[in-house]
Motif scaffolding. Structure first.
Motif, mmCIF file in Angstrom:
data_model
loop_
_atom_site.group_PDB
_atom_site.id
_atom_site.type_symbol
_atom_site.label_atom_id
_atom_site.label_comp_id
_atom_site.label_asym_id
_atom_site.label_seq_id
_atom_site.Cartn_x
_atom_site.Cartn_y
_atom_site.Cartn_z
ATOM 1 N N GLU A 37 0.819 -0.959 0.154
ATOM 2 C CA GLU A 37 -0.096 0.062 0.097
ATOM 3 C C GLU A 37 0.980 1.163 0.058
ATOM 4 O O GLU A 37 0.645 2.299 -0.600
ATOM 5 C CB GLU A 37 -0.921 0.126 1.279
ATOM 6 C CG GLU A 37 -1.973 -0.989 1.168
ATOM 7 C CD GLU A 37 -2.996 -1.175 2.360
ATOM 8 O OE1 GLU A 37 -2.555 -0.310 3.166
ATOM 9 O OE2 GLU A 37 -3.716 -1.996 2.287
ATOM 10 N N ARG A 38 1.981 1.083 0.757
ATOM 11 C CA ARG A 38 2.882 2.300 0.833
ATOM 12 C C ARG A 38 3.516 2.563 -0.499
ATOM 13 O O ARG A 38 3.431 3.746 -0.941
ATOM 14 C CB ARG A 38 3.976 2.172 1.638
ATOM 15 C CG ARG A 38 4.949 3.148 1.746
ATOM 16 C CD ARG A 38 4.294 4.614 2.335
ATOM 17 N NE ARG A 38 5.382 5.781 2.355
ATOM 18 C CZ ARG A 38 5.297 6.884 1.926
ATOM 19 N NH1 ARG A 38 3.938 6.994 1.151
ATOM 20 N NH2 ARG A 38 6.172 7.828 1.937
ATOM 21 N N TRP A 39 3.910 1.401 -1.159
ATOM 22 C CA TRP A 39 4.440 1.531 -2.796
ATOM 23 C C TRP A 39 3.391 2.115 -3.539
ATOM 24 O O TRP A 39 3.691 3.044 -4.487
ATOM 25 C CB TRP A 39 5.131 0.195 -3.084
ATOM 26 C CG TRP A 39 6.340 -0.012 -2.766
ATOM 27 C CD1 TRP A 39 6.890 -0.765 -1.669
ATOM 28 C CD2 TRP A 39 7.668 0.859 -3.010
ATOM 29 N NE1 TRP A 39 8.172 -0.617 -1.511
ATOM 30 C CE2 TRP A 39 8.796 0.246 -2.420
ATOM 31 C CE3 TRP A 39 7.789 1.878 -4.015
ATOM 32 C CZ2 TRP A 39 9.845 0.772 -2.646
ATOM 33 C CZ3 TRP A 39 9.176 2.201 -4.102
ATOM 34 C CH2 TRP A 39 10.086 1.588 -3.491
ATOM 35 N N GLU A 40 2.149 1.689 -3.472
ATOM 36 C CA GLU A 40 1.358 2.289 -4.306
ATOM 37 C C GLU A 40 0.845 3.714 -4.059
ATOM 38 O O GLU A 40 0.810 4.518 -5.338
ATOM 39 C CB GLU A 40 -0.239 1.430 -3.920
ATOM 40 C CG GLU A 40 -0.254 0.029 -4.729
ATOM 41 C CD GLU A 40 -0.023 -0.241 -6.086
ATOM 42 O OE1 GLU A 40 -0.780 0.745 -6.781
ATOM 43 O OE2 GLU A 40 0.574 -1.132 -6.474
ATOM 44 N N GLN A 41 0.829 4.320 -2.920
ATOM 45 C CA GLN A 41 0.749 5.793 -2.747
ATOM 46 C C GLN A 41 2.070 6.365 -3.412
ATOM 47 O O GLN A 41 1.653 7.603 -3.842
ATOM 48 C CB GLN A 41 1.019 5.893 -1.331
ATOM 49 C CG GLN A 41 -0.380 5.438 -0.306
ATOM 50 C CD GLN A 41 -0.190 5.506 1.182
ATOM 51 O OE1 GLN A 41 1.060 5.608 1.729
ATOM 52 N NE2 GLN A 41 -1.340 5.380 1.898
ATOM 53 N N LEU A 42 3.313 5.931 -3.092
ATOM 54 C CA LEU A 42 4.315 6.364 -3.663
ATOM 55 C C LEU A 42 4.130 6.578 -5.194
ATOM 56 O O LEU A 42 4.464 7.497 -5.838
ATOM 57 C CB LEU A 42 5.731 5.925 -3.475
ATOM 58 C CG LEU A 42 6.102 5.780 -1.975
ATOM 59 C CD1 LEU A 42 7.197 4.973 -1.750
ATOM 60 C CD2 LEU A 42 6.460 7.348 -1.677
ATOM 61 N N ASN A 44 1.435 6.401 -7.196
ATOM 62 C CA ASN A 44 0.380 7.233 -7.582
ATOM 63 C C ASN A 44 0.718 8.686 -7.185
ATOM 64 O O ASN A 44 -0.527 9.607 -7.334
ATOM 65 C CB ASN A 44 -1.137 6.578 -6.941
ATOM 66 C CG ASN A 44 -1.220 5.336 -7.329
ATOM 67 O OD1 ASN A 44 -1.035 4.941 -8.845
ATOM 68 N ND2 ASN A 44 -1.936 4.489 -6.788
ATOM 69 N N ASP A 45 1.570 9.070 -6.640
ATOM 70 C CA ASP A 45 1.705 10.515 -6.112
ATOM 71 C C ASP A 45 1.653 11.143 -7.330
ATOM 72 O O ASP A 45 2.625 11.053 -8.331
ATOM 73 C CB ASP A 45 2.998 10.535 -5.418
ATOM 74 C CG ASP A 45 3.092 11.881 -4.957
ATOM 75 O OD1 ASP A 45 2.703 12.836 -5.399
ATOM 76 O OD2 ASP A 45 3.993 12.133 -3.870
#
Length: 72
Positions: A37-42, A44-45
């Motif tokens: 989830e953290r990688w997805e946030q990064l 999708n930034d």
């Protein structure tokens, strides 16, 4: 050690080995999901990444050729 951690340890100690393994595997799965989830946030930034974009353009312009060890 937090009370939740202590509870988890007590619960695991009461379980048979195969169930302990399942609990451990599930905990690892949850941790991996959190990291994903953290990688997805990064990823999708929406902020621009000029250095990354420049690197991708340069890499694409080089084409697909084997690595030349003398250039390393």
């Amino acid at each position: 050690m937090s009370s939740e951690t202590q509870d988890l340890v007590r619960i695991c100690e009461a379980l048979p080995q195969n169930k302990r393994t399942e609990v451990t595997d599930f905990a690892r799965f949850l941790l991996a999901q959190q990291n994903n989830e953290r990688w997805e946030q990064l990823l999708n930034d929406p902020r621009p990444r000029p250095k990354l974009e420049a690197f991708l353009r340069e890499s694409a312009a080089e084409g697909e050729s084997p690595i030349d060890p003398s250039r390393l």
